[in-house]
Write a protein that holds these residues in place. Sequence first.
Motif, PDB file in Angstrom:
ATOM      1  N   ILE A  22       1.133  -3.897  -4.478  1.00 52.76           N
ATOM      2  CA  ILE A  22       2.086  -4.997  -4.602  1.00 52.76           C
ATOM      3  C   ILE A  22       3.415  -4.421  -5.079  1.00 52.76           C
ATOM      4  N   GLY A  23       4.437  -4.593  -4.274  1.00 55.41           N
ATOM      5  CA  GLY A  23       5.772  -4.123  -4.634  1.00 55.41           C
ATOM      6  C   GLY A  23       6.173  -2.820  -3.972  1.00 55.41           C
ATOM      7  N   LEU A  24       5.206  -1.979  -3.655  1.00 50.82           N
ATOM      8  CA  LEU A  24       5.464  -0.694  -3.006  1.00 50.82           C
ATOM      9  C   LEU A  24       4.529  -0.527  -1.815  1.00 50.82           C
ATOM     10  N   PRO A  25       4.938   0.220  -0.786  1.00 50.03           N
ATOM     11  CA  PRO A  25       4.017   0.490   0.314  1.00 50.03           C
ATOM     12  C   PRO A  25       2.777   1.235  -0.192  1.00 50.03           C
ATOM     13  N   ALA A  26       1.637   0.879   0.344  1.00 52.73           N
ATOM     14  CA  ALA A  26       0.365   1.474  -0.077  1.00 52.73           C
ATOM     15  C   ALA A  26       0.352   2.978   0.154  1.00 52.73           C
ATOM     16  N   SER A  27      -0.265   3.687  -0.774  1.00 48.80           N
ATOM     17  CA  SER A  27      -0.431   5.126  -0.597  1.00 48.80           C
ATOM     18  C   SER A  27      -1.773   5.436   0.060  1.00 48.80           C
ATOM     19  N   GLU A  28      -2.728   4.542  -0.079  1.00 48.24           N
ATOM     20  CA  GLU A  28      -4.062   4.733   0.501  1.00 48.24           C
ATOM     21  C   GLU A  28      -4.103   4.195   1.930  1.00 48.24           C
ATOM     22  N   SER A  29      -4.916   4.832   2.787  1.00 49.09           N
ATOM     23  CA  SER A  29      -5.150   4.286   4.119  1.00 49.09           C
ATOM     24  C   SER A  29      -6.148   3.143   4.005  1.00 49.09           C
ATOM     25  N   GLU A  30      -6.175   2.320   5.034  1.00 46.45           N
ATOM     26  CA  GLU A  30      -7.002   1.121   5.055  1.00 46.45           C
ATOM     27  C   GLU A  30      -6.737   0.242   3.843  1.00 46.45           C
ATOM     28  N   SER A  31      -5.462  -0.040   3.626  1.00 47.06           N
ATOM     29  CA  SER A  31      -5.077  -0.895   2.510  1.00 47.06           C
ATOM     30  C   SER A  31      -3.880  -1.756   2.896  1.00 47.06           C
ATOM     31  N   TYR A  32      -3.727  -2.842   2.169  1.00 45.91           N
ATOM     32  CA  TYR A  32      -2.659  -3.808   2.398  1.00 45.91           C
ATOM     33  C   TYR A  32      -1.535  -3.603   1.398  1.00 45.91           C
ATOM     34  N   SER A  33      -0.323  -3.982   1.803  1.00 50.78           N
ATOM     35  CA  SER A  33       0.843  -3.929   0.923  1.00 50.78           C
ATOM     36  C   SER A  33       1.594  -5.246   1.016  1.00 50.78           C
ATOM     37  N   LEU A  34       2.079  -5.689  -0.125  1.00 50.58           N
ATOM     38  CA  LEU A  34       3.016  -6.812  -0.186  1.00 50.58           C
ATOM     39  C   LEU A  34       4.312  -6.233  -0.720  1.00 50.58           C
ATOM     40  N   VAL A  35       5.328  -6.185   0.137  1.00 53.43           N
ATOM     41  CA  VAL A  35       6.587  -5.529  -0.234  1.00 53.43           C
ATOM     42  C   VAL A  35       7.769  -6.449   0.024  1.00 53.43           C
ATOM     43  N   TRP A  41       9.687 -11.326   1.832  1.00 56.05           N
ATOM     44  CA  TRP A  41       8.529 -10.467   1.584  1.00 56.05           C
ATOM     45  C   TRP A  41       7.810 -10.188   2.896  1.00 56.05           C
ATOM     46  N   ALA A  42       7.099  -9.062   2.954  1.00 56.67           N
ATOM     47  CA  ALA A  42       6.320  -8.697   4.135  1.00 56.67           C
ATOM     48  C   ALA A  42       4.950  -8.199   3.693  1.00 56.67           C
ATOM     49  N   VAL A  43       3.962  -8.457   4.535  1.00 56.16           N
ATOM     50  CA  VAL A  43       2.613  -7.938   4.316  1.00 56.16           C
ATOM     51  C   VAL A  43       2.364  -6.890   5.389  1.00 56.16           C
ATOM     52  N   LEU A  44       1.951  -5.708   4.954  1.00 55.38           N
ATOM     53  CA  LEU A  44       1.704  -4.572   5.840  1.00 55.38           C
ATOM     54  C   LEU A  44       0.268  -4.112   5.698  1.00 55.38           C
ATOM     55  N   TYR A  45      -0.236  -3.438   6.721  1.00 59.26           N
ATOM     56  CA  TYR A  45      -1.555  -2.804   6.652  1.00 59.26           C
ATOM     57  C   TYR A  45      -1.377  -1.342   7.004  1.00 59.26           C
ATOM     58  N   LYS A  46      -1.935  -0.472   6.193  1.00 59.95           N
ATOM     59  CA  LYS A  46      -1.838   0.969   6.451  1.00 59.95           C
ATOM     60  C   LYS A  46      -3.187   1.482   6.929  1.00 59.95           C
ATOM     61  N   GLU A  47      -3.154   2.137   8.076  1.00 55.53           N
ATOM     62  CA  GLU A  47      -4.363   2.707   8.658  1.00 55.53           C
ATOM     63  C   GLU A  47      -4.019   4.061   9.249  1.00 55.53           C
ATOM     64  N   ARG A  48      -4.776   5.080   8.853  1.00 53.80           N
ATOM     65  CA  ARG A  48      -4.555   6.449   9.337  1.00 53.80           C
ATOM     66  C   ARG A  48      -3.112   6.899   9.159  1.00 53.80           C
ATOM     67  N   GLY A  49      -2.508   6.511   8.050  1.00 55.11           N
ATOM     68  CA  GLY A  49      -1.169   6.951   7.718  1.00 55.11           C
ATOM     69  C   GLY A  49      -0.039   6.151   8.328  1.00 55.11           C
ATOM     70  N   SER A  50      -0.364   5.181   9.184  1.00 56.37           N
ATOM     71  CA  SER A  50       0.675   4.374   9.833  1.00 56.37           C
ATOM     72  C   SER A  50       0.615   2.934   9.342  1.00 56.37           C
ATOM     73  N   PHE A  51       1.793   2.349   9.157  1.00 54.43           N
ATOM     74  CA  PHE A  51       1.885   0.957   8.713  1.00 54.43           C
ATOM     75  C   PHE A  51       2.022   0.034   9.916  1.00 54.43           C
ATOM     76  N   THR A  52       1.332  -1.096   9.852  1.00 48.60           N
ATOM     77  CA  THR A  52       1.464  -2.174  10.821  1.00 48.60           C
ATOM     78  C   THR A  52       1.923  -3.403  10.052  1.00 48.60           C
ATOM     79  N   GLU A  53       2.969  -4.035  10.543  1.00 46.74           N
ATOM     80  CA  GLU A  53       3.447  -5.255   9.905  1.00 46.74           C
ATOM     81  C   GLU A  53       2.559  -6.414  10.327  1.00 46.74           C
ATOM     82  N   ILE A  54       1.970  -7.082   9.344  1.00 49.05           N
ATOM     83  CA  ILE A  54       1.148  -8.258   9.634  1.00 49.05           C
ATOM     84  C   ILE A  54       2.034  -9.486   9.736  1.00 49.05           C
ATOM     85  N   GLU A  55       2.920  -9.648   8.766  1.00 48.84           N
ATOM     86  CA  GLU A  55       3.865 -10.766   8.809  1.00 48.84           C
ATOM     87  C   GLU A  55       5.031 -10.451   7.893  1.00 48.84           C
TER      88      GLU A  55
END
Length: 86
Positions: A22-35, A41-55
């Motif tokens: 929460i507040g910073l992009p996730a450092s772990e893979s397979e994790s969500y971020s609220l930034v 605000w945006a919700v992101l998902y990080k998988e295999r080092g790449s971020f995908t914007e969910i909304e």
Amino acid sequence: MDIEELRDKLVRARVHPGLYSIGLPASESESYSLVRDGSAWAVLYKERGSFTEIESGLSETQGCLLLEQLLSEATGLGGPAGSGRS
């Protein structure tokens, strides 16, 4: 709901902190971020080092509720952060 309330809920629900950031992009893979994305605000998902914007373009409350929902679904807590609702 604001980010402090969300943090408290996730801690109480014992959601593993490696599953979200929460507040910073996730450092772990397979994790969500609220930034923060400018004034929104945006919700992101990080998988295999790449971020995908969910909304994006969300209010703080909308972002918190979306992250709570996604984590509830991912962890099988059933409803918002372990509230027991579906």
